[in-house]
Design a protein around this motif. Structure first.
Motif, short mmCIF file in Angstrom:
data_model
loop_
_atom_site.label_atom_id
_atom_site.label_comp_id
_atom_site.label_asym_id
_atom_site.label_seq_id
_atom_site.Cartn_x
_atom_site.Cartn_y
_atom_site.Cartn_z
N LYS A 46 21.18 9.89 0.17
CA LYS A 46 21.35 9.54 1.49
C LYS A 46 20.48 8.25 1.73
CE LYS A 46 22.40 14.10 3.45
NZ LYS A 46 22.08 15.14 4.31
N TYR A 47 19.37 8.17 1.07
CA TYR A 47 18.69 7.09 1.42
C TYR A 47 19.13 5.77 0.82
CZ TYR A 47 14.26 4.58 3.01
OH TYR A 47 13.45 3.57 3.34
N PHE A 48 19.74 6.12 -0.58
CA PHE A 48 20.21 4.95 -1.26
C PHE A 48 21.31 4.47 -0.59
CE2 PHE A 48 23.12 3.50 -4.63
CZ PHE A 48 22.25 2.52 -5.21
N ASP A 49 22.30 5.38 -0.26
CA ASP A 49 23.48 4.95 0.47
C ASP A 49 23.31 4.09 1.89
OD1 ASP A 49 25.19 6.05 -1.19
OD2 ASP A 49 25.45 7.98 0.06
N ARG A 50 22.04 4.43 2.69
CA ARG A 50 21.49 3.71 3.75
C ARG A 50 21.03 2.44 3.14
NH1 ARG A 50 16.78 5.99 7.24
NH2 ARG A 50 15.63 3.63 7.04
N THR A 51 20.42 2.22 1.92
CA THR A 51 20.11 0.91 1.29
C THR A 51 21.18 0.04 1.14
OG1 THR A 51 17.90 2.13 0.35
CG2 THR A 51 18.47 -0.10 -0.29
N LYS A 52 22.31 0.86 0.54
CA LYS A 52 23.13 -0.23 0.20
C LYS A 52 24.09 -0.63 1.36
CE LYS A 52 26.02 2.28 -2.18
NZ LYS A 52 27.10 3.10 -3.07
N LYS A 53 23.97 -0.06 2.43
CA LYS A 53 24.75 -0.79 3.51
C LYS A 53 24.07 -1.59 4.41
CE LYS A 53 27.61 3.60 3.94
NZ LYS A 53 27.98 4.87 4.52
N GLY A 54 22.63 -1.60 4.07
CA GLY A 54 21.84 -2.69 4.59
C GLY A 54 21.36 -2.27 5.71
N ARG A 55 21.07 -1.04 5.86
CA ARG A 55 20.57 -0.38 6.97
C ARG A 55 19.18 0.47 6.78
NH1 ARG A 55 24.57 3.69 9.00
NH2 ARG A 55 25.71 3.27 7.21
N LEU A 56 18.54 -0.21 5.75
CA LEU A 56 17.09 0.26 5.15
C LEU A 56 16.15 -0.09 6.33
CD1 LEU A 56 15.57 1.55 2.94
CD2 LEU A 56 14.97 -0.76 2.23
N GLU A 62 8.98 0.64 11.73
CA GLU A 62 10.16 0.27 11.48
C GLU A 62 10.07 -1.00 10.46
OE1 GLU A 62 13.60 -2.20 13.67
OE2 GLU A 62 12.88 -0.39 14.48
N GLU A 63 8.80 -1.80 10.41
CA GLU A 63 8.70 -2.73 9.73
C GLU A 63 8.51 -2.40 8.33
OE1 GLU A 63 4.98 -5.60 8.77
OE2 GLU A 63 5.71 -5.78 11.00
N ILE A 64 7.89 -1.42 8.03
CA ILE A 64 7.67 -0.83 6.75
C ILE A 64 8.85 0.01 6.23
CG2 ILE A 64 6.32 0.95 5.47
CD1 ILE A 64 3.88 0.13 6.92
N TYR A 73 5.72 8.58 8.10
CA TYR A 73 4.96 7.20 8.71
C TYR A 73 5.81 6.03 8.93
CZ TYR A 73 1.52 3.63 9.31
OH TYR A 73 0.82 2.50 9.42
N CYS A 74 6.46 6.00 7.52
CA CYS A 74 7.38 4.75 7.29
C CYS A 74 8.68 4.63 8.57
CB CYS A 74 7.92 4.60 6.19
SG CYS A 74 7.04 4.57 4.58
N THR A 92 0.76 -1.19 -0.32
CA THR A 92 0.02 0.14 0.07
C THR A 92 0.75 1.23 -0.24
OG1 THR A 92 -1.47 -1.14 1.42
CG2 THR A 92 -2.10 1.12 1.20
N ILE A 93 1.69 1.14 0.94
CA ILE A 93 2.56 2.52 1.17
C ILE A 93 3.38 2.67 -0.38
CG2 ILE A 93 4.90 3.19 2.17
CD1 ILE A 93 2.29 3.49 3.88
N SER A 94 4.09 1.72 -0.78
CA SER A 94 4.80 1.90 -2.17
C SER A 94 3.92 2.56 -3.18
CB SER A 94 5.16 0.47 -2.76
OG SER A 94 6.27 -0.14 -1.74
N SER A 95 2.66 2.09 -3.20
CA SER A 95 1.63 2.49 -4.42
C SER A 95 1.48 4.21 -3.96
CB SER A 95 0.69 1.89 -4.36
OG SER A 95 0.63 0.64 -4.82
N VAL A 96 1.24 4.42 -2.59
CA VAL A 96 1.00 5.74 -2.44
C VAL A 96 1.94 6.48 -2.69
CG1 VAL A 96 0.21 7.26 -0.29
CG2 VAL A 96 -0.84 5.04 -0.80
N ILE A 97 3.25 6.17 -2.31
CA ILE A 97 4.48 7.02 -2.43
C ILE A 97 4.86 7.14 -3.99
CG2 ILE A 97 7.06 7.00 -2.32
CD1 ILE A 97 6.79 5.49 0.48
N SER A 98 4.50 6.47 -4.75
CA SER A 98 4.33 6.25 -6.16
C SER A 98 3.61 7.18 -6.54
CB SER A 98 4.16 5.06 -7.07
OG SER A 98 5.32 4.14 -6.59
N ALA A 99 2.33 7.33 -6.26
CA ALA A 99 1.51 8.25 -6.66
C ALA A 99 1.76 9.68 -6.23
CB ALA A 99 -0.07 7.87 -5.98
N CYS A 100 2.47 9.79 -5.24
CA CYS A 100 2.94 11.11 -4.85
C CYS A 100 4.07 11.59 -5.73
CB CYS A 100 3.29 11.18 -3.12
SG CYS A 100 2.14 11.15 -2.02
N ALA A 101 4.75 10.76 -6.09
CA ALA A 101 5.93 11.15 -7.18
C ALA A 101 5.31 11.54 -8.33
CB ALA A 101 6.70 9.76 -7.13
#
Length: 126
Positions: free
Chosen positions: A116-126, A88-90, A83-84, A60-69
């Motif tokens: 910054k978010y991408f870097d956090r994702t690459k380090k496995g801290r998403l 923590e789970e989301i 909200y995300c 749901t969240i992925s779709s809503v973020i895509s709509a906002c984009a």
């Protein structure tokens, strides 16, 4: 044509006593609206879902973020990102992370946040 029929039946579900839409039906309709070129309707459905007390899932969240984009609604997208973070789970979901990176990268003013978010994702801290 099938999508319009599904939307019609969904809107009628609330009128059948205890038959209430669950997160799966909400998400299907939100995503369907987005995929059929109705991002505003997707966001309106999300708002109704939240008002009814249905907790969104990562899809749901992925779709809503895509709509906002798609609609360049930076403020709304950042609110959903907030909200995300609280959930923590989301926030740790890969699909949500990808949607957030896409959302932030589409705004020139917010491209640093995307990096910054991408870097956090690459380090496995998403």
């Amino acid at each position: 044509m099938m999508f319009k029929e599904a939307a019609k039946y969904f809107s009628e579900m609330g009128g059948f006593g205890e038959l209430e839409p669950n997160i799966m039906s909400w998400t299907a309709l939100i995503t369907g609206n987005l995929q059929n070129g109705y991002p505003y309707q997707a966001l309106n459905l999300f708002k109704k879902m939240v008002i009814r007390g249905v907790k969104p899932n990562s899809t749901t969240i992925s779709s809503v973020i895509s709509a906002c984009a798609y609609l360049s609604l930076e403020r709304n997208g950042k609110e959903i990102h907030g909200y995300c973070i609280k959930s923590e789970e989301i926030d740790s979901n890969l699909f949500v992370g990808n949607s957030l990176i896409s959302f932030y990268s589409k705004s020139q003013r917010l491209s640093d946040v995307a990096i910054k978010y991408f870097d956090r994702t690459k380090k496995g801290r998403l």
